[in-house]
Design a protein around this motif. Structure first.
Motif, PDB file in Angstrom:
ATOM      1  N   LEU A 265      -6.752   7.302  -2.061  1.00  0.00           N
ATOM      2  CA  LEU A 265      -5.120   7.563  -1.585  1.00  0.00           C
ATOM      3  C   LEU A 265      -5.037   7.417  -0.119  1.00  0.00           C
ATOM      4  O   LEU A 265      -4.247   7.125   0.533  1.00  0.00           O
ATOM      5  N   ALA A 266      -6.043   8.142   0.671  1.00  0.00           N
ATOM      6  CA  ALA A 266      -6.076   8.236   2.006  1.00  0.00           C
ATOM      7  C   ALA A 266      -6.038   7.003   2.661  1.00  0.00           C
ATOM      8  O   ALA A 266      -5.560   6.732   3.690  1.00  0.00           O
TER       9      ALA A 266
ATOM     10  N   GLU B 189      -5.459   3.844   1.409  1.00  0.00           N
ATOM     11  CA  GLU B 189      -4.324   3.133   1.020  1.00  0.00           C
ATOM     12  C   GLU B 189      -3.160   3.627   1.928  1.00  0.00           C
ATOM     13  O   GLU B 189      -2.342   2.792   2.208  1.00  0.00           O
ATOM     14  N   LEU B 190      -2.882   4.697   2.291  1.00  0.00           N
ATOM     15  CA  LEU B 190      -1.929   5.236   3.064  1.00  0.00           C
ATOM     16  C   LEU B 190      -2.354   4.959   4.532  1.00  0.00           C
ATOM     17  O   LEU B 190      -1.377   4.597   5.352  1.00  0.00           O
TER      18      LEU B 190
ATOM     19  N   ALA C 204      -1.026   1.126   5.347  1.00  0.00           N
ATOM     20  CA  ALA C 204       0.442   1.244   5.272  1.00  0.00           C
ATOM     21  C   ALA C 204       0.794   1.609   6.464  1.00  0.00           C
ATOM     22  O   ALA C 204       1.839   1.331   6.879  1.00  0.00           O
ATOM     23  N   THR C 205       0.149   2.523   7.481  1.00  0.00           N
ATOM     24  CA  THR C 205       0.294   3.318   8.424  1.00  0.00           C
ATOM     25  C   THR C 205      -0.338   3.064   9.591  1.00  0.00           C
ATOM     26  O   THR C 205      -0.120   2.237  10.731  1.00  0.00           O
TER      27      THR C 205
ATOM     28  N   TYR D 267       0.907  -1.179   0.042  1.00  0.00           N
ATOM     29  CA  TYR D 267      -0.163   0.053   0.282  1.00  0.00           C
ATOM     30  C   TYR D 267       0.991   1.275  -0.075  1.00  0.00           C
ATOM     31  O   TYR D 267       0.592   2.351  -0.745  1.00  0.00           O
ATOM     32  N   PHE D 268       2.039   1.312   0.774  1.00  0.00           N
ATOM     33  CA  PHE D 268       2.870   2.604   0.869  1.00  0.00           C
ATOM     34  C   PHE D 268       3.735   2.671  -0.553  1.00  0.00           C
ATOM     35  O   PHE D 268       3.377   3.938  -1.193  1.00  0.00           O
TER      36      PHE D 268
ATOM     37  N   VAL E 115       0.786   4.266  -2.971  1.00  0.00           N
ATOM     38  CA  VAL E 115       0.382   5.569  -2.743  1.00  0.00           C
ATOM     39  C   VAL E 115       1.719   6.455  -3.234  1.00  0.00           C
ATOM     40  O   VAL E 115       1.550   7.516  -3.939  1.00  0.00           O
ATOM     41  N   TRP E 116       2.994   6.000  -3.169  1.00  0.00           N
ATOM     42  CA  TRP E 116       4.101   6.626  -3.435  1.00  0.00           C
ATOM     43  C   TRP E 116       4.187   6.765  -4.943  1.00  0.00           C
ATOM     44  O   TRP E 116       4.724   7.873  -5.459  1.00  0.00           O
TER      45      TRP E 116
END
Length: 331
Positions: free
Chosen positions: A232-233, A235-236, A239-240, A181-182, A185-186
């Motif tokens: 995007l939110a 998926e980020l 990852a976090t 996921y990170f 987004v990257w």
């Protein structure tokens, strides 16, 4: 600092219930079998010399790089069929948890061989599936919810509740999801359409992926921008924030809704199911056990037949005579 490092080490390499990896093994084995059966509908086209991808194409793709491939140079379709059947059997045995270590390793090797035999037909879900199979193979994934355990219980060679096991293979699944996921987004942030909020509009017009129609209003402003930035939110967060326990269930719910929307609108076979199968690894075996007990209590059923009792620490596990008299307590 030492205390923090010790805590981090325990979180990654500590011990816990094997129930989560048992559930994950069932999901991976089942999805692998379903995927193999789906591919079988066009077996001749994908995996024989009469089809679109003769062996020479795979060898040209591999070049001089050595890869795991039991089908390297194999042009006899009878050999390919035999290995394909063995792959299906390995997937079934993995899902059931029978000869788990051998069957899961066989499933990984055979799947990788078929993927390297015809790499042009793969999508990112197939790549992730290979990684899931590897994690299942190296984990004690047959320690719970498996026929292997049921057989040991009948023989009286296993405790009534499973031993605690090393959690690092489960953590690898969590970290792999975070990396997926990170990096997604990257890379998306390098695209102008993701930054200006129009990116979601375009996949809905790739008609080769059409499945079910989306409501027309979703393809208009400002809904396109909302869906783009919300994607995007989520998926980020996957990852976090998913590693923060208070946020976990909400982040995972967002991921499920995101992939449900993709699955509804786009025909990318099994992709959503494969990636979401890893979500269970964000929960400990104890949490899965507690959830199952609440569920069965609500429907008035005993949890003893479900195979999700609390695990026993290795240092206190003893196989008693009572265990052999209660073989069905835990799979």
């Amino acid at each position: 600092m030492r205390k923090w490092l010790a805590s981090a080490n325990e979180a990654v390499f500590g011990y816990g219930s094997p129930v989560t990896m048992g559930v994950f093994r069932i999901l991976v084995g089942t999805l692998a079998l379903v995927n193999a059966l789906m591919v079988s509908l066009d077996f001749e086209s994908w995996f024989t010399e009469k089809g679109y991808f003769p062996v020479a194409w795979a060898e040209r793709w591999s070049g001089d790089v050595w890869r795991i491939n039991l089908l390297q140079g194999v042009t006899d379709s009878r050999v390919t069929v035999v290995l394909y059947v063995l792959m299906c059997v390995a997937a079934l045995l993995t899902a059931l948890g029978l000869f788990t270590r051998v069957s899961s390793i066989a499933l990984f090797i055979l799947t990788v061989s078929f993927h390297h035999r015809s790499p042009d037909i793969l999508h990112s879900g197939d790549t992730l599936m290979r990684q899931w199979m590897f994690f299942v193979a190296i984990a004690p994934s047959g320690a719970a919810l498996s026929l292997d355990r049921l057989i040991k219980l009948r023989k009286g060679t296993a405790p009534a509740v499973p031993e605690l096991v090393s959690l690092w293979p489960q953590r690898l699944v969590q970290f792999q999801l975070a990396v997926v996921y990170f990096t997604t987004v990257w890379h998306k942030m390098y695209g102008d359409m993701w930054r200006d909020g129009t990116a979601v509009h375009y996949p809905w017009h790739l008609h080769e992926f059409d499945r079910f129609p989306i409501p027309p209003f979703l393809d208009t402003a400002p809904w396109v921008q909302v869906n783009t930035y919300l994607t995007l939110a989520i998926e980020l967060a996957l990852a976090t924030l998913v590693f923060a326990k208070p946020m976990r269930k909400w982040v995972l719910l967002g991921g499920l809704l995101l992939h449900a929307g993709i699955e509804y609108s786009m025909n990318i076979p099994l992709f959503a199911f494969i990636i979401c199968s890893g979500y269970v690894c964000h929960y400990s075996g104890e949490e899965v056990t507690a959830w199952w007990k609440r569920l069965t209590a609500r429907f008035g059923r005993s949890t003893s037949s479900a195979g999700v009792d609390e695990p026993t620490p290795p240092e206190v596990v003893k196989v008693s005579e009572a265990t052999s008299q209660r073989p069905a307590e835990l799979l």
